[in-house]
Write a protein that holds these residues in place. Sequence first.
Motif, mmCIF file in Angstrom:
data_model
loop_
_atom_site.group_PDB
_atom_site.id
_atom_site.type_symbol
_atom_site.label_atom_id
_atom_site.label_comp_id
_atom_site.label_asym_id
_atom_site.label_seq_id
_atom_site.Cartn_x
_atom_site.Cartn_y
_atom_site.Cartn_z
ATOM 1 N N ARG A 209 0.551 -1.229 -0.127
ATOM 2 C CA ARG A 209 0.339 0.130 0.124
ATOM 3 C C ARG A 209 0.638 1.126 -0.293
ATOM 4 O O ARG A 209 1.904 1.023 0.176
ATOM 5 C CB ARG A 209 -0.588 -0.156 1.168
ATOM 6 N N LYS A 210 0.681 2.517 -0.245
ATOM 7 C CA LYS A 210 1.236 3.620 -0.331
ATOM 8 C C LYS A 210 1.546 3.996 1.074
ATOM 9 O O LYS A 210 1.093 3.554 1.879
ATOM 10 C CB LYS A 210 0.435 4.735 -0.944
ATOM 11 N N ALA A 211 2.802 4.731 0.942
ATOM 12 C CA ALA A 211 3.232 5.129 2.435
ATOM 13 C C ALA A 211 1.806 5.709 3.447
ATOM 14 O O ALA A 211 2.156 5.782 4.264
ATOM 15 C CB ALA A 211 4.235 6.226 2.172
ATOM 16 N N SER A 212 0.954 6.869 2.263
ATOM 17 C CA SER A 212 0.482 7.522 3.451
ATOM 18 C C SER A 212 -0.543 6.669 4.342
ATOM 19 O O SER A 212 -1.921 6.535 5.845
ATOM 20 C CB SER A 212 -0.602 8.602 2.536
ATOM 21 N N ASP A 213 -0.739 5.338 3.293
ATOM 22 C CA ASP A 213 -1.839 4.244 4.516
ATOM 23 C C ASP A 213 -0.954 3.326 5.342
ATOM 24 O O ASP A 213 -1.958 2.685 5.987
ATOM 25 C CB ASP A 213 -2.463 3.520 3.152
ATOM 26 N N ILE A 214 -0.320 3.254 5.425
ATOM 27 C CA ILE A 214 0.933 1.926 6.990
ATOM 28 C C ILE A 214 0.381 2.592 7.649
ATOM 29 O O ILE A 214 -0.497 2.062 8.826
ATOM 30 C CB ILE A 214 2.287 2.722 6.649
ATOM 31 N N ARG A 215 -0.242 3.776 8.444
ATOM 32 C CA ARG A 215 -0.821 4.022 9.684
ATOM 33 C C ARG A 215 -1.860 3.260 10.045
ATOM 34 O O ARG A 215 -2.198 2.093 11.378
ATOM 35 C CB ARG A 215 -0.229 5.519 10.174
ATOM 36 N N SER A 216 -2.521 3.646 9.178
ATOM 37 C CA SER A 216 -3.672 2.297 8.666
ATOM 38 C C SER A 216 -3.793 1.174 9.005
ATOM 39 O O SER A 216 -4.544 0.407 9.779
ATOM 40 C CB SER A 216 -4.810 3.056 7.943
ATOM 41 N N VAL A 217 -3.082 0.508 8.402
ATOM 42 C CA VAL A 217 -2.919 -0.496 8.437
ATOM 43 C C VAL A 217 -1.831 -1.083 9.732
ATOM 44 O O VAL A 217 -2.490 -2.550 10.345
ATOM 45 C CB VAL A 217 -1.861 -1.046 7.178
ATOM 46 N N VAL A 218 -1.559 -0.515 10.101
ATOM 47 C CA VAL A 218 -0.491 -0.910 11.572
ATOM 48 C C VAL A 218 -1.561 -0.999 12.170
ATOM 49 O O VAL A 218 -2.152 -2.077 13.123
ATOM 50 C CB VAL A 218 0.185 0.434 12.375
ATOM 51 N N ASP A 219 -2.757 0.054 12.212
ATOM 52 C CA ASP A 219 -3.275 0.059 13.715
ATOM 53 C C ASP A 219 -4.666 -1.992 13.109
ATOM 54 O O ASP A 219 -4.870 -2.178 14.500
ATOM 55 C CB ASP A 219 -4.651 0.775 13.189
ATOM 56 N N ASP A 220 -4.572 -1.802 11.930
ATOM 57 C CA ASP A 220 -5.254 -3.197 11.491
ATOM 58 C C ASP A 220 -4.786 -4.496 12.155
ATOM 59 O O ASP A 220 -5.142 -5.241 12.181
ATOM 60 C CB ASP A 220 -5.449 -3.455 9.534
ATOM 61 N N VAL A 221 -3.057 -4.150 11.716
ATOM 62 C CA VAL A 221 -2.203 -5.629 12.303
ATOM 63 C C VAL A 221 -2.656 -5.554 13.776
ATOM 64 O O VAL A 221 -2.922 -6.692 14.380
ATOM 65 C CB VAL A 221 -1.079 -4.945 11.517
ATOM 66 N N LEU A 222 -2.387 -4.482 14.109
ATOM 67 C CA LEU A 222 -2.674 -4.343 15.867
ATOM 68 C C LEU A 222 -3.642 -5.226 16.253
ATOM 69 O O LEU A 222 -4.169 -5.628 16.975
ATOM 70 C CB LEU A 222 -2.351 -3.157 16.612
ATOM 71 N N ALA A 223 -5.173 -4.837 15.544
ATOM 72 C CA ALA A 223 -6.335 -5.156 15.847
ATOM 73 C C ALA A 223 -6.653 -6.376 15.666
ATOM 74 O O ALA A 223 -6.820 -7.260 16.826
ATOM 75 C CB ALA A 223 -7.173 -4.445 14.744
ATOM 76 N N ILE A 224 -5.966 -7.276 15.089
ATOM 77 C CA ILE A 224 -6.014 -8.401 14.746
ATOM 78 C C ILE A 224 -4.993 -9.498 15.601
ATOM 79 O O ILE A 224 -4.906 -10.805 15.708
ATOM 80 C CB ILE A 224 -5.577 -9.042 13.753
#
Length: 188
Positions: free
Chosen positions: A112-127
């Motif tokens: 994903r593009k760099a600006s999306d990484i923070r939200s992906v980190v949140d998704d990874v933490l959530a699971i």
Amino acid sequence: MTDTVTTQLTNGLTCELPSSSPLAKLLRSQRTWVGPTARERQAILRGATSVAVVGASPNPSRSSSFVGTYLQQSTDLRVYFVNPRADTILGQKAYPDLASLPEVPDIVDVFRKASDIRSVVDDVLAIGAKTIWVQLGIYDEEAARYGEENGLTVVMDRCMKVEHARFNGGLNLMGFDTGVISAKKAGR
């Protein structure tokens, strides 16, 4: 009065510089987050049994397709593809998000593009996954630090395919699979 910035240098010292100076601009552009060492990345890959590829594309010419194919064919990893706009990718069911996966993957590999990484980190933490691996060319230092502060192992700006092949003898100096399993150079 000139605006100044306080900069911490790699040796731990700080200094004040005019914010518009070329040195201040250069220091702002420097990466200070490093991530796991080669040995640590090797241990991450060797300890994993499953990987989710977020941002996987059904387009066979995309880099996520090359990496997905490699992971399916050259590793023992269970590979899951995450893309909310795809039904299947590389012959496998595609999942709309990480929460829909049948298991918590050991590694979440992100395209994903760099600006999306923070939200992906949140998704990874959530699971509850433990490692996020952000692909080559994608870098967000703040997201990396945020992930680490919340207990994630973060690998960033590295290709999982290249790293896996490198650690398993599949690359020569030019980065290509030589097909030769030997310490001797060809022709000798």
